[in-house]
Design a protein around this motif. Structure first.
Motif, PDB file in Angstrom:
ATOM      1  N   ALA A  57       0.826  -1.209   0.000  1.00 11.70           N
ATOM      2  CA  ALA A  57       0.000   0.000   0.000  1.00 11.70           C
ATOM      3  C   ALA A  57       0.860   1.259   0.000  1.00 11.70           C
ATOM      4  N   LEU A  58       1.952   1.248   0.767  1.00  8.11           N
ATOM      5  CA  LEU A  58       2.834   2.407   0.808  1.00  8.11           C
ATOM      6  C   LEU A  58       3.488   2.648  -0.549  1.00  8.11           C
ATOM      7  N   ALA A  59       3.945   1.586  -1.187  1.00  8.74           N
ATOM      8  CA  ALA A  59       4.567   1.713  -2.508  1.00  8.74           C
ATOM      9  C   ALA A  59       3.567   2.257  -3.524  1.00  8.74           C
ATOM     10  N   ALA A  60       2.311   1.820  -3.410  1.00  4.63           N
ATOM     11  CA  ALA A  60       1.276   2.290  -4.337  1.00  4.63           C
ATOM     12  C   ALA A  60       1.022   3.781  -4.138  1.00  4.63           C
ATOM     13  N   VAL A  61       1.004   4.233  -2.881  1.00  2.00           N
ATOM     14  CA  VAL A  61       0.806   5.655  -2.585  1.00  2.00           C
ATOM     15  C   VAL A  61       1.953   6.484  -3.159  1.00  2.00           C
ATOM     16  N   LYS A  62       3.171   6.005  -2.969  1.00  2.00           N
ATOM     17  CA  LYS A  62       4.330   6.752  -3.467  1.00  2.00           C
ATOM     18  C   LYS A  62       4.388   6.746  -4.989  1.00  2.00           C
ATOM     19  N   GLN A  63       3.952   5.663  -5.592  1.00  2.00           N
ATOM     20  CA  GLN A  63       3.963   5.578  -7.047  1.00  2.00           C
ATOM     21  C   GLN A  63       3.002   6.589  -7.675  1.00  2.00           C
ATOM     22  N   VAL A  98       1.301  14.676   7.614  1.00  2.00           N
ATOM     23  CA  VAL A  98       1.662  13.270   7.437  1.00  2.00           C
ATOM     24  C   VAL A  98       2.026  12.993   5.975  1.00  2.00           C
ATOM     25  N   ALA A  99       1.187  13.455   5.052  1.00  2.00           N
ATOM     26  CA  ALA A  99       1.453  13.241   3.631  1.00  2.00           C
ATOM     27  C   ALA A  99       2.785  13.870   3.221  1.00  2.00           C
ATOM     28  N   LYS A 100       3.046  15.054   3.724  1.00  2.00           N
ATOM     29  CA  LYS A 100       4.307  15.738   3.437  1.00  2.00           C
ATOM     30  C   LYS A 100       5.501  14.895   3.873  1.00  2.00           C
ATOM     31  N   ARG A 101       5.393  14.275   5.027  1.00  2.00           N
ATOM     32  CA  ARG A 101       6.500  13.465   5.546  1.00  2.00           C
ATOM     33  C   ARG A 101       6.615  12.116   4.834  1.00  2.00           C
ATOM     34  N   LEU A 102       5.550  11.702   4.163  1.00  2.00           N
ATOM     35  CA  LEU A 102       5.634  10.506   3.322  1.00  2.00           C
ATOM     36  C   LEU A 102       6.207  10.829   1.946  1.00  2.00           C
ATOM     37  N   GLY A 103       6.357  12.122   1.671  1.00  2.00           N
ATOM     38  CA  GLY A 103       6.901  12.545   0.389  1.00  2.00           C
ATOM     39  C   GLY A 103       5.883  12.578  -0.733  1.00  2.00           C
ATOM     40  N   VAL A 104       4.593  12.722  -0.368  1.00  2.00           N
ATOM     41  CA  VAL A 104       3.540  12.757  -1.380  1.00  2.00           C
ATOM     42  C   VAL A 104       2.587  13.919  -1.091  1.00  2.00           C
ATOM     43  N   LYS A 105       1.676  14.165  -2.012  1.00  2.00           N
ATOM     44  CA  LYS A 105       0.684  15.230  -1.867  1.00  2.00           C
ATOM     45  C   LYS A 105      -0.552  14.695  -1.154  1.00  2.00           C
ATOM     46  N   ALA A 106      -1.136  15.510  -0.283  1.00  2.00           N
ATOM     47  CA  ALA A 106      -2.402  15.142   0.366  1.00  2.00           C
ATOM     48  C   ALA A 106      -3.545  15.471  -0.589  1.00  2.00           C
ATOM     49  N   GLU A 107      -4.367  14.492  -0.866  1.00  2.00           N
ATOM     50  CA  GLU A 107      -5.516  14.680  -1.751  1.00  2.00           C
ATOM     51  C   GLU A 107      -6.779  14.283  -0.975  1.00  2.00           C
ATOM     52  N   PHE A 108      -7.596  15.282  -0.623  1.00  2.00           N
ATOM     53  CA  PHE A 108      -8.760  15.030   0.219  1.00  2.00           C
ATOM     54  C   PHE A 108      -9.990  14.699  -0.622  1.00  2.00           C
ATOM     55  N   LYS A 123     -12.098   1.556  -1.862  1.00  2.00           N
ATOM     56  CA  LYS A 123     -10.792   2.089  -2.276  1.00  2.00           C
ATOM     57  C   LYS A 123     -10.905   3.431  -2.990  1.00  2.00           C
ATOM     58  N   ARG A 124     -11.895   4.244  -2.559  1.00  2.00           N
ATOM     59  CA  ARG A 124     -11.991   5.602  -3.071  1.00  2.00           C
ATOM     60  C   ARG A 124     -10.902   6.471  -2.452  1.00  2.00           C
ATOM     61  N   PHE A 125     -10.381   6.067  -1.321  1.00  2.00           N
ATOM     62  CA  PHE A 125      -9.258   6.746  -0.690  1.00  2.00           C
ATOM     63  C   PHE A 125      -8.447   5.732   0.106  1.00  2.00           C
ATOM     64  N   ASP A 126      -7.251   6.167   0.545  1.00  2.00           N
ATOM     65  CA  ASP A 126      -6.311   5.264   1.212  1.00  2.00           C
ATOM     66  C   ASP A 126      -6.510   5.207   2.724  1.00  2.00           C
ATOM     67  N   VAL A 127      -7.052   6.286   3.279  1.00  2.00           N
ATOM     68  CA  VAL A 127      -7.121   6.412   4.739  1.00  2.00           C
ATOM     69  C   VAL A 127      -8.215   7.409   5.092  1.00  2.00           C
ATOM     70  N   ILE A 128      -8.728   7.322   6.305  1.00  2.00           N
ATOM     71  CA  ILE A 128      -9.689   8.303   6.810  1.00  2.00           C
ATOM     72  C   ILE A 128      -9.040   9.095   7.941  1.00  2.00           C
ATOM     73  N   PHE A 129      -9.044  10.430   7.809  1.00  2.00           N
ATOM     74  CA  PHE A 129      -8.688  11.329   8.904  1.00  2.00           C
ATOM     75  C   PHE A 129      -9.933  12.156   9.184  1.00  2.00           C
ATOM     76  N   ASN A 130     -10.709  11.769  10.193  1.00  2.00           N
ATOM     77  CA  ASN A 130     -11.973  12.455  10.445  1.00  2.00           C
ATOM     78  C   ASN A 130     -12.464  12.208  11.871  1.00  2.00           C
ATOM     79  N   GLU A 131     -11.536  12.296  12.831  1.00  2.00           N
ATOM     80  CA  GLU A 131     -11.904  12.123  14.235  1.00  2.00           C
ATOM     81  C   GLU A 131     -12.632  10.803  14.460  1.00  2.00           C
ATOM     82  N   ASP A 256       2.296  -1.712   6.001  1.00  2.00           N
ATOM     83  CA  ASP A 256       3.411  -0.856   5.609  1.00  2.00           C
ATOM     84  C   ASP A 256       2.990   0.616   5.598  1.00  2.00           C
ATOM     85  N   LEU A 257       1.783   0.901   5.127  1.00  2.00           N
ATOM     86  CA  LEU A 257       1.279   2.275   5.126  1.00  2.00           C
ATOM     87  C   LEU A 257       0.978   2.742   6.543  1.00  2.00           C
TER      88      LEU A 257
END
Length: 288
Positions: A57-63, A98-108, A123-131, A256-257
């Motif tokens: 999953a991490l490799a896919a995000v970076k790709q 977090v996205a910045k430190r992974l070396g990628v752009k945050a796309e909400f 799989k519309r998104f990789d993760v949920i950040f929403n309290e 991994d992600l």
């Protein structure tokens, strides 16, 4: 004699024909069973080269160069639009960092809460950040990051109220509570008279106008209120010992992600970035 020669010739031709048929049968058997000839079929060759684990999953995000994040966009102060229309909030700022430190752009990807978990599943998104609060039911189906925010139920009264100092003092007092909230049960257990409200803002209005004596609500909501209106004449007089913790939520099996996000959160704690974001919205460290 002529008949005898003819018979012998016919017999010889018949024998030769049988030998030819036998060779053809052997060739057909070898074609039907390529392993007997020491060679693999095209199907076997192609399936042998396919790994079972697939890409991480991490490799896919970076790709793709972006971390796709599910969030509401209507849940202040965690995920909302400011007066200019920009998506902002505590969870949004944390996810951006977090996205910045992974070396990628945050796309909400803004999604209503009712469909957010389904969006993660699809799989519309990789993760949920929403309290998202961590509980056993969710942990059975999803993976979580280390918690990045904690909150407790707090008892809020007017600043000039000296009669209510603890939950136990609610007996016979009017407490403004949302009937769908589990915080209402705390008020009932302590003998309060429940006054139904639509949410935190209405409870605050009723408190200020002295139509209720108290409200039990989320500490984070109170801290946000004090950040927005530092002079408001309200105070916290008691709080529950047990905290509710929230974290980023992932599909199961993408360790991994999850590990990479955990490392980013840990680094943010160490270098003071987390505390800066926390104070921006709540005026204090809300990680504990």
């Amino acid at each position: 004699m002529k008949n005898r020669i003819s018979s012998l010739a016919f017999l010889l031709v018949f024998i030769l024909m049988l030998a030819g048929c036998g060779n053809n049968s052997n060739n057909a058997a070898e074609s039907a069973n390529p392993e007997s000839a020491g060679s693999a079929s095209p199907e076997a060759s192609s399936s042998a080269g396919t790994g079972s684990s697939g890409e991480g999953a991490l490799a896919a995000v970076k790709q793709k160069g972006s971390l796709q994040i599910g969030t509401e966009g209507t849940y202040a102060p965690f995920s909302f639009h400011d007066t200019s229309g920009t998506l902002t909030g505590f969870d949004v700022d944390i996810a951006n960092e977090v996205a910045k430190r992974l070396g990628v752009k945050a796309e909400f990807v803004e999604t209503q809460w009712d469909g957010m978990v389904a969006g993660l599943d699809a799989k519309r998104f990789d993760v949920i950040f929403n309290e998202v609060s961590i509980n056993d039911e969710r942990k059975a189906k999803y993976d979580f990051s280390t918690p990045y925010i904690a909150s407790r139920a707090v008892l809020i009264v007017r600043s000039d109220n000296n009669d209510i100092k603890s939950f136990a003092d609610l007996k016979g007092k009017k407490s403004g509570q949302s009937l769908t909230s589990n915080l209402t049960q705390i008020a009932k257990d302590n003998g309060a008279e429940i006054v139904a409200v639509d949410g935190f803002n209405q409870a605050v209005d009723l408190l200020n106008s002295k139509r209720i004596d108290a409200t039990i609500n989320d500490k984070l909501s109170y801290l946000d209120l004090k950040t927005q209106k530092p002079d408001i004449a309200l105070k916290v007089v008691d709080e529950e010992a047990n905290a509710s913790q929230s974290a980023a939520m992932f599909r199961k099996g993408e360790s991994d992600l999850v590990d990479a996000v955990n490392q980013a959160l840990a680094d943010m704690q160490k270098d003071g970035t987390y505390l800066s974001i926390s104070k921006k919205y709540f005026g204090e460290d809300v990680s504990k």
